[in-house]
Write a protein that holds these residues in place. Structure first.
Motif, PDB file in Angstrom:
ATOM      1  N   GLN A  70       0.807  -1.216   0.000  1.00 32.95           N
ATOM      2  CA  GLN A  70       0.000   0.000   0.000  1.00 32.95           C
ATOM      3  C   GLN A  70       0.842   1.270   0.000  1.00 32.95           C
ATOM      4  O   GLN A  70       0.441   2.288  -0.565  1.00 32.95           O
ATOM      5  CB  GLN A  70      -0.918  -0.003   1.229  1.00 32.95           C
ATOM      6  N   SER A  71       2.001   1.235   0.654  1.00 28.10           N
ATOM      7  CA  SER A  71       2.824   2.453   0.722  1.00 28.10           C
ATOM      8  C   SER A  71       3.262   2.915  -0.662  1.00 28.10           C
ATOM      9  O   SER A  71       3.371   4.125  -0.921  1.00 28.10           O
ATOM     10  CB  SER A  71       4.042   2.217   1.612  1.00 28.10           C
ATOM     11  N   THR A  72       3.520   1.978  -1.570  1.00 24.78           N
ATOM     12  CA  THR A  72       3.918   2.346  -2.931  1.00 24.78           C
ATOM     13  C   THR A  72       2.758   3.006  -3.674  1.00 24.78           C
ATOM     14  O   THR A  72       2.971   3.906  -4.497  1.00 24.78           O
ATOM     15  CB  THR A  72       4.414   1.109  -3.696  1.00 24.78           C
ATOM     16  N   SER A  74       0.597   5.009  -2.362  1.00 24.81           N
ATOM     17  CA  SER A  74       0.590   6.405  -1.914  1.00 24.81           C
ATOM     18  C   SER A  74       1.636   7.227  -2.666  1.00 24.81           C
ATOM     19  O   SER A  74       1.372   8.367  -3.080  1.00 24.81           O
ATOM     20  CB  SER A  74       0.846   6.472  -0.408  1.00 24.81           C
TER      21      SER A  74
END
Length: 474
Positions: A70-72, A74
């Motif tokens: 998920q961080s990628t 963002s």
């Protein structure tokens, strides 16, 4: 312009992208293509872009270097907001299941299937992909081969999407998408590139007899042949065009690809590329006139069960003949092109999986329960022979008997062993006056038949009549 399509089928994800650069600001003007989809370094995700080629390529390189998740997403949302002309597709594994996101207008939307790029090209792609009628190339033979090193089955929709995109490249008059297609699959084991070959013969089917080998197409008469294969394990890709003849090897580097251009016929190209790179380089095409007999021939039936085509196999070198030259047909087959060193892929039947051991002296049997191994054994060659013989006896005892004729259902495939060893002796029992015929099958062993004498004579006459040397022209 760009077209990239993607989807998730039964938890397995796939992305197919084009490679052509048209329009916009192109920094690398000596290149006519751009790789627009990358696997992450941890092999747990895929990222693709459409829009500005230079900035888009830089951004997916950065995303591919990040931990998948998920961080990628963002980070890509922020990048898209700063570069509104660029859209992204991002797919990552969560608990073994692929999740697909389209990143556009500064936000990420999850979808089971989507695309980025040229809308009109996508509409044409969809029309080709979902067409129910056969759209043949007039008087020509078109074939498409598709496969991967991936250890599990690929979604069928993926090969359909790839060949549909290739056909769209050939048909699209705008020439705003194209190059070659790059397919990736994302499965629980990770990300894998898929290789393929797409070829169309010259328009010759009104000039050949059924069973004649279809020659490679020529540029002069409109033939076409493209092979795209993986270099080692995600170390790059090999693009070979049969009509050039020659192609490119794209070697993956820390950022981007290094391009090696090589000319030559298939064997020459393969040898030059292997020497330059110090590793094996494979393409789907072989020489025009291969040496010796093939290892096997597979007869393919069309959707109506009629013999349609045949494939002769010499390792990964395949040649084709058309058995039905009168009407348009579709047929498909599964072939094992893993090579002699690796051996056949694992086979799973119900909850039993068979795998060739690394030493090639044993076959491993694993009993599964809910996907977990609960029992394991190994069989040597002699033990396999005994197991096959026992299975044959049990098969003969089942109420559902073996078909009285070879399988003639739509899409059926029949494998022919070429030039088997044979032995004959007189009948061992006075109640059947005849001869014993034994044929050696490489997998099933020696298969023995007792022919009554009148059947032996009938077979002998038929063989003599149909195996005579062809008449030599005067």
């Amino acid at each position: 312009m760009t077209l990239i399509v993607a989807g998730v089928t039964a938890g397995k994800g796939w992305i197919v992208s084009d490679t052509l650069i048209t329009g916009g600001t192109i920094q690398l003007r000596d290149r006519e293509y751009q790789i627009k989809c990358l696997p992450a370094k941890d092999r747990r995700s895929l990222v693709a872009f459409s829009g500005d080629a230079h900035n888009g390529a830089e951004l997916i390189e950065q995303a591919a270097a990040m931990p998948s998740g998920q961080s990628t997403i963002s980070v890509l949302c922020e990048a898209q907001a700063e570069n509104p002309e660029i859209d992204f597709l991002y797919m990552f594994l969560e608990e073994g299941t692929a999740r697909l996101f389209k990143i556009s207008n500064g936000s990420a939307q999850e979808a089971p299937a989507t695309y980025i790029g040229e809308k009109s090209a996508f509409e044409q792609f969809q029309h080709i992909r979902h067409a129910t009628e056969i759209d043949p190339v007039p008087k020509s033979f078109e074939h498409f081969m598709f496969g991967s090193r991936a250890p599990s089955e690929l979604p069928d929709v993926m090969s359909t999407a790839t060949v549909s995109m290739l056909r769209m490249f050939l048909q699209r008059t705008e020439r705003d998408v194209g190059g070659w297609a790059v397919p990736y699959v994302l499965i629980p084991e990770g990300a894998y590139m898929c290789g393929y070959a797409h070829a169309v013969s010259d328009p010759i089917l009104d000039k050949v007899l059924p069973g004649a080998v279809v020659p490679h197409g020529t540029a002069e008469a409109g033939g076409y042949g493209l092979s795209v294969t993986e270099l080692s394990d995600l170390e790059g890709m090999v693009i070979y065009r049969r009509q050039t003849p020659g192609g490119l090897v794209l070697v993956r580097e820390e950022r981007g690809y290094r391009t090696v251009r090589i000319d030559g016929a298939p064997n020459e190209f393969r040898a030059k590329a292997s020497d330059l790179l110090g590793k094996p380089v494979d393409i789907f095409f072989g020489e025009d006139v291969p040496d010796g007999l093939p290892e096997s021939i597979a007869i393919l039936r069309d959707d109506d069960g009629q013999p349609a085509a045949a494939i002769a196999k010499r390792g990964n070198n395949l040649s084709f003949s058309v058995l039905n030259i009168a009407t348009a047909f579709r047929t498909r087959a599964k072939l094992d092109l893993s090579g002699e060193k690796k051996g056949p892929r694992p086979v799973t039947v119900q909850n039993l999986t068979l795998t060739l051991a690394d030493d090639r002296n044993h076959v491993k049997l694993q009993l599964l329960n809910d996907g977990k191994v609960v029992g394991e054994s190994a069989l040597s060659a002699d033990e396999m022979d005994a197991a096959i013989a026992g299975l044959g006896q049990f098969r003969a005892a089942l109420n559902q008997q073996v078909r009285p004729e070879p399988d003639q259902s739509g899409g059926a495939q029949e494998l022919l062993i070429v030039d088997p060893a044979w032995r004959t002796v007189q009948s061992p029992h006075a109640e059947v006056d005849g001869v014993v015929m034994r044929l050696r099958h490489l997998g099933l062993g020696w298969v023995s038949f007792l022919l009554p004498r009148h059947e032996g004579r009938a077979l002998g006459r038929w063989l003599a009549d149909n195996c005579a040397e062809p008449a030599k022209p005067e």
